[in-house]
Scaffold this motif. Structure first.
Motif, PDB file in Angstrom:
ATOM      1  N   UNK A  73      -2.324  -9.499   2.637  1.00  0.00           N
ATOM      2  CA  UNK A  73      -3.029  -9.223   1.374  1.00  0.00           C
ATOM      3  C   UNK A  73      -2.488  -7.987   0.661  1.00  0.00           C
ATOM      4  N   UNK A  74      -2.158  -6.953   1.435  1.00  0.00           N
ATOM      5  CA  UNK A  74      -1.658  -5.730   0.802  1.00  0.00           C
ATOM      6  C   UNK A  74      -0.328  -5.996   0.108  1.00  0.00           C
ATOM      7  N   UNK A  75       0.581  -6.689   0.798  1.00  0.00           N
ATOM      8  CA  UNK A  75       1.889  -6.971   0.202  1.00  0.00           C
ATOM      9  C   UNK A  75       1.717  -7.826  -1.047  1.00  0.00           C
TER      10      UNK A  75
ATOM     11  N   UNK B   5      -7.902  -6.397   4.240  1.00  0.00           N
ATOM     12  CA  UNK B   5      -6.986  -6.230   3.120  1.00  0.00           C
ATOM     13  C   UNK B   5      -6.973  -4.795   2.614  1.00  0.00           C
ATOM     14  N   UNK B   6      -8.167  -4.224   2.469  1.00  0.00           N
ATOM     15  CA  UNK B   6      -8.255  -2.854   1.948  1.00  0.00           C
ATOM     16  C   UNK B   6      -7.630  -1.859   2.930  1.00  0.00           C
ATOM     17  N   UNK B   7      -7.913  -2.025   4.223  1.00  0.00           N
ATOM     18  CA  UNK B   7      -7.350  -1.105   5.217  1.00  0.00           C
ATOM     19  C   UNK B   7      -5.838  -1.239   5.289  1.00  0.00           C
ATOM     20  N   UNK B   8      -5.389  -2.508   5.292  1.00  0.00           N
ATOM     21  CA  UNK B   8      -3.957  -2.755   5.438  1.00  0.00           C
ATOM     22  C   UNK B   8      -3.146  -2.138   4.321  1.00  0.00           C
ATOM     23  N   UNK B   9      -3.750  -1.995   3.125  1.00  0.00           N
ATOM     24  CA  UNK B   9      -3.019  -1.418   2.008  1.00  0.00           C
ATOM     25  C   UNK B   9      -2.454  -0.052   2.353  1.00  0.00           C
TER      26      UNK B   9
ATOM     27  N   UNK C  75      -8.265  -2.734  -4.186  1.00  0.00           N
ATOM     28  CA  UNK C  75      -9.292  -3.704  -4.565  1.00  0.00           C
ATOM     29  C   UNK C  75      -8.742  -5.124  -4.521  1.00  0.00           C
ATOM     30  N   UNK C  76      -7.522  -5.296  -5.073  1.00  0.00           N
ATOM     31  CA  UNK C  76      -6.917  -6.628  -5.082  1.00  0.00           C
ATOM     32  C   UNK C  76      -6.671  -7.127  -3.668  1.00  0.00           C
ATOM     33  N   UNK C  77      -6.170  -6.215  -2.812  1.00  0.00           N
ATOM     34  CA  UNK C  77      -5.905  -6.627  -1.433  1.00  0.00           C
ATOM     35  C   UNK C  77      -7.206  -7.043  -0.762  1.00  0.00           C
ATOM     36  N   UNK C  78      -8.272  -6.300  -1.044  1.00  0.00           N
ATOM     37  CA  UNK C  78      -9.567  -6.683  -0.495  1.00  0.00           C
ATOM     38  C   UNK C  78      -9.980  -8.060  -0.987  1.00  0.00           C
ATOM     39  N   UNK C  79      -9.769  -8.301  -2.296  1.00  0.00           N
ATOM     40  CA  UNK C  79     -10.129  -9.609  -2.854  1.00  0.00           C
ATOM     41  C   UNK C  79      -9.302 -10.724  -2.228  1.00  0.00           C
ATOM     42  N   UNK C  80      -7.992 -10.481  -2.118  1.00  0.00           N
ATOM     43  CA  UNK C  80      -7.118 -11.520  -1.557  1.00  0.00           C
ATOM     44  C   UNK C  80      -7.495 -11.788  -0.104  1.00  0.00           C
TER      45      UNK C  80
ATOM     46  N   UNK D 246       2.235  -6.777  -5.760  1.00  0.00           N
ATOM     47  CA  UNK D 246       3.006  -7.393  -6.835  1.00  0.00           C
ATOM     48  C   UNK D 246       2.323  -7.265  -8.177  1.00  0.00           C
ATOM     49  N   UNK D 247       0.991  -7.174  -8.170  1.00  0.00           N
ATOM     50  CA  UNK D 247       0.264  -7.295  -9.435  1.00  0.00           C
ATOM     51  C   UNK D 247       0.087  -5.977 -10.149  1.00  0.00           C
ATOM     52  N   UNK D 248       0.147  -4.867  -9.431  1.00  0.00           N
ATOM     53  CA  UNK D 248      -0.164  -3.601 -10.079  1.00  0.00           C
ATOM     54  C   UNK D 248       0.554  -2.455  -9.386  1.00  0.00           C
TER      55      UNK D 248
END
Lengths: 399, 310
Positions: A222-224, A29-33, A238-243, A228-230
């Motif tokens: 996860x990145x996409x 998720x973090x990398x994909x961002x 961080x969110x993408x990593x969490x998702x 949406x949230x921020x």
């Protein structure tokens, strides 16, 4: 059963897989961002499909050398090598020829994948070396995963995550504005190479669990969803990593509860569920928020127009306007204005007149630009300015 | 190799391969120029849930329900991509990546959950097709091509693919001018009154039809490869659209023939016993052609970049 899986009580093997998948998801998720923000999300699709010939060749080589053809580190090394070749082909086709990047991606992914299939059929006809199981790299499989495999996957995920944290600043700059990053003295090609290298590492590490067709989903979805949230990059990462981590964790745990629940697809579907949630429920950028905003705006327009009509003693016919004004206690059921309605109507009319004066006065050019027919002028001008403006509001022949 | 055995074993799959390759390559030219090359990739992934749902609804593995299911799934995918792109304000590549991976994952899950052990339906089949198995048992040599009774025994994929190719060719021919105009200069095309949006959607639908028909016979890999590789190689041979389409057809035919022959006979020449995957080999050959074109093609550079490389 599901609860036990989620709390890691389904035995040693399932726990290993679940934790490994969670780490992998976080790193992906973090990398994909960065790929997503740089609008290059689909490059990872070429990378992942390009791993297949490497896996097959590594198998052939290891069998030819007399080893176990299915040793995971060897297969991963082979897949990394051929994915790197695929990546070079994509950038070569994009930079040296007239093809655009999407065409290069499609060409590389289909050709490498096709060649990999050719090699797989070659291996099937080979008599030596327990060939069954290479197909599991297509869709991932956690059945019969060994401790050392899980350790390789978890360690790989952790290393990638660490590298993302270290490289986040340069990668952010390059993802957003290549020219600016180059102007700031950064080595843009090398940073892009690092970005792609991290995506490649994720692909290779995730082959075993998620499979090469679906690993691209863990890099993109996860990145996409997080976007949406921020609006802040650090938070998106961080969110993408969490998702991604949540998807990996829940997906792997769920798939451990029944035999017909393949790990890779379940992880992807959990991620897609989180994406759908984000698409609809996210504040500000989400669909629900946009709908609410739209409704609120429409209500403001209707009430404002209704009040102006009241103030000028014109009849109101529009159904929605009537409903909205009744609900706010501005008019009675028979359409006659209440006291509150009369006050508000007078205020709206005064505001409209003030705006008229303001907009005809070149001195207020700047404030006039913010006119949208809805904003009360009290929000734009100071009381002093208002008072000055009101001096121009003398009634002209109006009784 | 050119005798009776060839007509029985190799002629039908070769023809099917050629028809499929050309049917995908022709719309591929326009997709490539419009930077929508990856539509083929997305469509060939979402075909899987389509055929699985069709199987679950009908309970049989038959061509028409599966093609209908695949067609419906690709329309759903296009609609979803568009919806996510518009609603979420997401760039098309990422929207595509979200949709086709999720739908493919759904297809795999459905497949695993349903009882398909009794029928020939699995992910591998959807990926590589079964080109080699499309043989013509009724043939008795070249003379059978004139024998109505024997012709009836042709694998049904052959006439279906020929029909698809004819459909694609006729549509491209009829709509040549509007297609060309809207591909190269959408703004101008719009001012001349062409329905640009409808043309773009029609192109995607035609591509989906070609992809769905071809995938049933030859698998997804050939579909993706033929949408992109022959047109991309042709793009480096010429600047004219007419010539590019002609080159791409030539490259597609060449890939299909060479790929099939190399897969079927190549291993025998090298002393192995078993043939390798024809679908994979056709994709590989098309990649080799593209690589050659990228190195030697006369128009391989971007226009304007020639001087600096010369």
């Amino acid at each position: 059963m599901v609860w036990e899986a989620l709390t890691l009580q389904l035995g040693y093997n399932a726990t290993l897989v679940t934790l490994g998948a969670a780490l992998l998801g976080m790193a992906a998720g973090a990398t994909g961002t960065f790929l997503f923000l740089g609008k290059r999300a689909l490059v990872s699709d070429a990378i992942s499909h390009a791993t297949l010939p490497g896996v097959a060749l590594a198998f052939v080589v290891m069998v030819a050398l007399g080893g176990d053809g299915r040793a995971l580190p060897g297969l991963l090394a082979g897949s990394a090598l051929s994915a790197a070749v695929g990546l070079l082909c994509v950038s070569g086709l994009t930079n040296r020829t007239r093809l655009s990047e999407d065409a290069a991606i499609g060409a590389v992914l289909s050709v490498f994948f096709g060649f990999g299939i050719v090699l797989l059929t070659v291996i099937q006809s080979m008599t030596a070396g327990r060939q069954a199981g290479l197909e599991s790299f297509l869709l991932g499989s956690t059945a019969g995963m060994l401790l050392q495999d899980a350790v390789v996957i978890a360690a790989g995920g952790a290393v990638v995550l660490l590298l993302v944290v270290l490289l986040r600043r340069p990668m952010t700059m390059v993802a957003f504005d290549r020219e600016f990053a180059a102007g700031a003295g950064m080595n843009v090609p090398r940073i892009e190479l690092a970005m792609m290298g991290l995506a490649l590492a994720i692909t290779v590490v995730g082959l075993k669990i998620v499979g090469l067709i679906l690993i691209v989903a863990l890099l993109i979805i996860p990145a996409v969803a997080a976007r949406f949230w921020t609006d802040r990059v650090g938070q998106v990462v961080i969110l993408a990593g969490l998702i991604g981590g949540t998807s990996g964790y829940i997906g792997a745990a769920l798939s451990a509860t029944a035999p017909a629940l393949p790990t890779g697809p379940i992880i992807v579907l959990v991620a897609f569920g989180l994406f759908t949630l984000s698409l609809f429920a996210a504040p500000n950028r989400g669909v629900m928020a946009a709908l609410l905003r739209h409704r609120r705006f429409r209500a403001r327009v209707h009430v404002r127009q209704g009040l102006l009509a009241l103030a000028q003693a014109q009849p109101i016919y529009e159904g929605l306007t009537l409903r909205l004004m009744r609900r706010r206690g501005l008019i009675r059921a028979d359409g006659v204005a209440t006291d509150l309605g009369r006050i508000e109507a007078a205020r709206a009319l005064r505001d409209e007149r003030r705006w008229q004066v303001l907009r005809s006065d070149p001195a207020h050019e700047e404030a006039a630009a913010s006119y949208d027919g809805l904003t009360p002028l009290d929000d734009v001008l100071t009381p002093d300015q208002l008072a000055a403006l009101d001096s121009g509001l003398r009634p002209k022949g109006v009784s | 190799m050119m005798g009776e055995e060839f007509v029985v074993l190799s002629l039908p799959p070769m023809l099917i391969g050629i028809f499929a390759a050309v049917a995908c390559a022709i719309p591929g030219n326009f997709l490539l120029l419009r930077r929508q090359a990856l539509i083929g990739d997305a469509i060939s992934h979402v075909v899987l849930p389509g055929i699985v749902v069709a199987f679950l609804l009908t309970g049989v593995v038959a061509a028409w329900p599966m093609m209908l299911g695949a067609g419906a799934a690709s329309l759903v995918a296009v609609a979803l991509i568009e919806a996510i792109r518009r609603l979420g304000g997401i760039e098309p590549g990422a929207a595509m990546g979200v949709v086709f991976t999720a739908m493919f994952a759904g297809g795999v899950l459905l497949l695993e959950q349903s009882d398909t052990s009794s029928v020939h339906l699995d992910v591998e089949h959807a990926l590589y097709g079964n080109l080699e198995s499309l043989i013509w048992l009724d043939a008795r040599g070249w003379g059978s091509l004139l024998d109505m009774a024997a012709l009836r025994g042709l694998p049904p994929e052959l006439p279906r693919m020929a029909l698809t190719l004819a459909f694609v060719t006729v549509l491209t021919w009829v709509f040549w001018r509007p297609l060309k105009l809207s591909t190269f200069d959408e703004g101008f095309a719009r001012t001349t009154g062409l329905p640009v949006g409808a043309i773009g959607l029609g192109l995607v639908v035609v591509a989906a039809i070609a992809a769905v028909a071809a995938f049933d016979a030859v698998g997804s890999i050939i579909v993706i490869a033929m949408f992109i590789c022959p047109p991309a190689a042709a793009r480096m041979m010429t600047n004219g659209l007419e010539a590019q389409v002609a080159w791409s057809v030539l490259f597609a035919v060449l890939s299909a023939i060479l790929g099939y022959v190399l897969a079927g006979y190549g291993p025998l020449w090298l002393g192995f016993d078993d043939a390798v995957s024809a679908a994979g080999m056709i994709a590989t050959v098309s990649g080799v052609i593209l690589a050659l074109a990228a190195v030697f093609g006369p128009y391989r550079h971007r226009s304007g970049a020639r001087a600096e490389h010369a």
